[in-house]
Design an enzyme around this catalytic site. Structure first.
Site, short mmCIF file in Angstrom:
data_model
loop_
_atom_site.label_atom_id
_atom_site.label_comp_id
_atom_site.label_asym_id
_atom_site.label_seq_id
_atom_site.Cartn_x
_atom_site.Cartn_y
_atom_site.Cartn_z
N GLU A 59 0.84 -1.19 0.00
CA GLU A 59 0.00 0.00 0.00
C GLU A 59 0.88 1.24 0.00
O GLU A 59 1.84 1.34 0.77
CB GLU A 59 -0.93 0.04 1.23
N ASN A 114 -4.48 4.97 -2.24
CA ASN A 114 -5.69 5.55 -1.63
C ASN A 114 -6.23 6.73 -2.43
O ASN A 114 -5.48 7.62 -2.83
CB ASN A 114 -5.38 6.06 -0.21
N GLU A 146 -7.88 2.10 -3.32
CA GLU A 146 -8.60 1.98 -2.05
C GLU A 146 -9.51 3.18 -1.87
O GLU A 146 -9.07 4.32 -1.96
CB GLU A 146 -7.61 1.92 -0.87
N ASP A 176 -11.75 0.37 1.84
CA ASP A 176 -10.81 0.58 2.94
C ASP A 176 -11.54 0.84 4.26
O ASP A 176 -12.68 1.30 4.26
CB ASP A 176 -9.94 1.80 2.59
N GLU A 233 -6.31 -5.11 8.56
CA GLU A 233 -5.35 -4.02 8.74
C GLU A 233 -4.86 -3.92 10.17
O GLU A 233 -5.58 -4.28 11.11
CB GLU A 233 -6.01 -2.67 8.43
P1 C2E Z 1 -5.23 3.93 5.63
O1 C2E Z 1 -5.39 4.00 4.16
O2 C2E Z 1 -6.23 3.11 6.37
O3 C2E Z 1 -3.74 3.41 5.87
C1 C2E Z 1 -3.37 2.57 6.93
C2 C2E Z 1 -2.78 3.36 8.07
O4 C2E Z 1 -2.52 2.50 9.17
C3 C2E Z 1 -1.44 4.01 7.74
O5 C2E Z 1 -1.34 5.21 8.49
C4 C2E Z 1 -0.45 2.98 8.27
O6 C2E Z 1 0.84 3.51 8.51
C5 C2E Z 1 -1.16 2.57 9.53
N1 C2E Z 1 -0.76 1.23 10.00
C6 C2E Z 1 -0.40 0.16 9.27
N2 C2E Z 1 -0.14 -0.90 10.05
C7 C2E Z 1 -0.34 -0.50 11.31
C8 C2E Z 1 -0.23 -1.15 12.58
O7 C2E Z 1 0.10 -2.33 12.72
N3 C2E Z 1 -0.53 -0.40 13.69
C9 C2E Z 1 -0.90 0.91 13.61
N4 C2E Z 1 -1.16 1.57 14.73
N5 C2E Z 1 -1.03 1.56 12.41
C10 C2E Z 1 -0.75 0.87 11.29
P2 C2E Z 1 -0.79 6.56 7.85
O8 C2E Z 1 0.33 6.28 6.90
O9 C2E Z 1 -0.54 7.51 8.97
O10 C2E Z 1 -2.02 7.07 6.99
C11 C2E Z 1 -3.21 7.45 7.61
C12 C2E Z 1 -4.32 7.62 6.60
O11 C2E Z 1 -4.03 8.74 5.74
C13 C2E Z 1 -4.50 6.44 5.66
O12 C2E Z 1 -5.26 5.42 6.29
C14 C2E Z 1 -5.24 7.10 4.51
O13 C2E Z 1 -6.60 7.25 4.82
C15 C2E Z 1 -4.58 8.47 4.48
N6 C2E Z 1 -3.53 8.48 3.44
C16 C2E Z 1 -2.22 8.13 3.53
N7 C2E Z 1 -1.59 8.28 2.34
C17 C2E Z 1 -2.54 8.71 1.47
C18 C2E Z 1 -2.52 9.06 0.07
O14 C2E Z 1 -1.51 8.97 -0.64
N8 C2E Z 1 -3.70 9.51 -0.46
C19 C2E Z 1 -4.85 9.61 0.28
N9 C2E Z 1 -5.96 10.05 -0.33
N10 C2E Z 1 -4.91 9.28 1.58
C20 C2E Z 1 -3.76 8.84 2.17
MG MG Z 2 -5.70 2.58 2.76
MG MG Z 3 -7.19 1.44 5.92
MG MG Z 4 -7.37 3.96 8.21
#
Ligand code: C2E
Ligand code: MG
Ligand code: MG
Ligand code: MG
Length: 283
Positions: A59, A114, A146, A176, A233
């Site tokens: 991802e 995403n 996603e 998602d 996830e």
């Molecule tokens: P998401 O799409 O649900 O991505 C999964 C989030 O969970 C990511 O946070 C990831 O780093 C985190 N994660 C993965 N495994 C674990 C785990 O074992 N424990 C915990 N506590 N967290 C875990 P991140 O990178 O901070 O991103 C947060 C949200 O921001 C994403 O949720 C998504 O909704 C958004 N996002 C991130 N990158 C993009 C992007 O390029 N475009 C868009 N539109 N949204 C993005």
């Molecule tokens: Mg995602």
């Molecule tokens: Mg997610």
């Molecule tokens: Mg999320």
């Protein structure tokens, strides 16, 4: 005395709101500059087959460190990009970087990306994605988009059209954060999702909370019946992975298998795997 402290509270509150608004504006301005300069990075987190632990895809997760503001979480800057009209160019920058990186991975690995809610009401989204894939030479069949339930809500008809456009290109669609947001099972009947991602909220409590366990089992049964792939996830502990396998979950993502890493580290990880077959990479 009481009156004065009451006024005091109002003043402080207003000042705090002002500070918050100022911070949002600072982030917005810095983010505009970063996007224009190409300074937002695509990182990649592995998605694995739970049973074999083989990585099946990654991802894309946005990462941004500003010179003055420091590292800012996508949970903060993505909503600001949405509200302030920066999400289009930001998303295009990230998809270009992500597909350029993923081109060098073994063919069978997918890339997931995403999309934000506002991109699902913008009729240009499909064409913009196609243009980037053509430019970077990335096979749309290796791409997974996603989207969240919230993203489908504001204009379901328009979202459906965009999803159809993407599907016609061979791109797969994944739902998602399932189970949080504004869930509606009707949406699962009307839209054809290829994959469902079970939100971390259920996974993190699977071992000590009966309701979470039942909800996960129900989601897994539903995915099986509807022919959807499924990924849990936020798996952080081995015991969570074991329980999910026991319930029949096939896909997993979380810190247990790997944190998001930049393109170079991801390539290094793939090269270090036994039997790695990477495409020729310059350098
Ligand atoms: P998401 O799409 O649900 O991505 C999964 C989030 O969970 C990511 O946070 C990831 O780093 C985190 N994660 C993965 N495994 C674990 C785990 O074992 N424990 C915990 N506590 N967290 C875990 P991140 O990178 O901070 O991103 C947060 C949200 O921001 C994403 O949720 C998504 O909704 C958004 N996002 C991130 N990158 C993009 C992007 O390029 N475009 C868009 N539109 N949204 C993005
Ligand atoms: Mg995602
Ligand atoms: Mg997610
Ligand atoms: Mg999320």
């Amino acid at each position: 005395q009481a009156k004065r402290s009451g006024r005091g509270v109002v003043v402080v509150y207003t000042r705090e709101m002002e500070e918050a608004a100022k911070r949002v504006t600072r982030i917005e301005q810095a983010l505009r500059r970063a996007v224009a300069a190409g300074d937002v990075e695509a990182h990649f987190q592995p998605i694995v087959d739970l049973e074999t632990r083989r990585t099946v895809g990654f991802e894309t997760l946005a990462r941004w460190t500003d010179h003055d503001l420091g590292s800012i979480s996508p949970a903060t800057f993505i909503p600001i990009a949405e509200e302030r009209g920066i999400i289009g160019p930001l998303s295009q920058l990230l998809l270009r970087k992500a597909t350029e990186a993923a081109r060098d991975w073994p063919e069978q690995l997918f890339l997931s990306f995403n999309l934000s809610p506002s991109q699902l009401v913008d009729h240009n989204t499909g064409l913009q994605i196609l243009a980037i894939l053509e430019r970077t030479g990335f096979n749309p069949r290796r791409l997974e988009i996603e989207i969240t339930e919230t993203g489908l809500m504001s204009d379901p008809a328009s979202a459906e059209k965009i999803v159809e456009d993407l599907r016609r290109m061979g791109i797969r669609i994944s739902l998602d954060d399932f189970g949080t947001g504004q869930s509606s099972l009707g949406r699962l009947r009307d839209f054809k999702f290829d994959k469902l991602k079970i939100d971390r909220a259920f996974v993190s409590s699977i071992l000590n909370d009966r309701p979470s366990e039942h909800i996960i089992r129900a989601i897994l049964a539903m995915c099986e019946g509807l022919g959807m792939d499924v990924v849990a996830e936020g798996i952080e502990e081995e015991a969570q992975a074991e329980r999910l396998i026991q319930f029949g979950c096939t896909g997993g993502q979380g810190y247990l298998f790997g944190r998001p890493k930049d393109a170079e580290a991801t390539l290094g990880f793939l090269r270090s795997r036994p039997g790695a077959q990477l495409r020729k990479v310059a350098g």
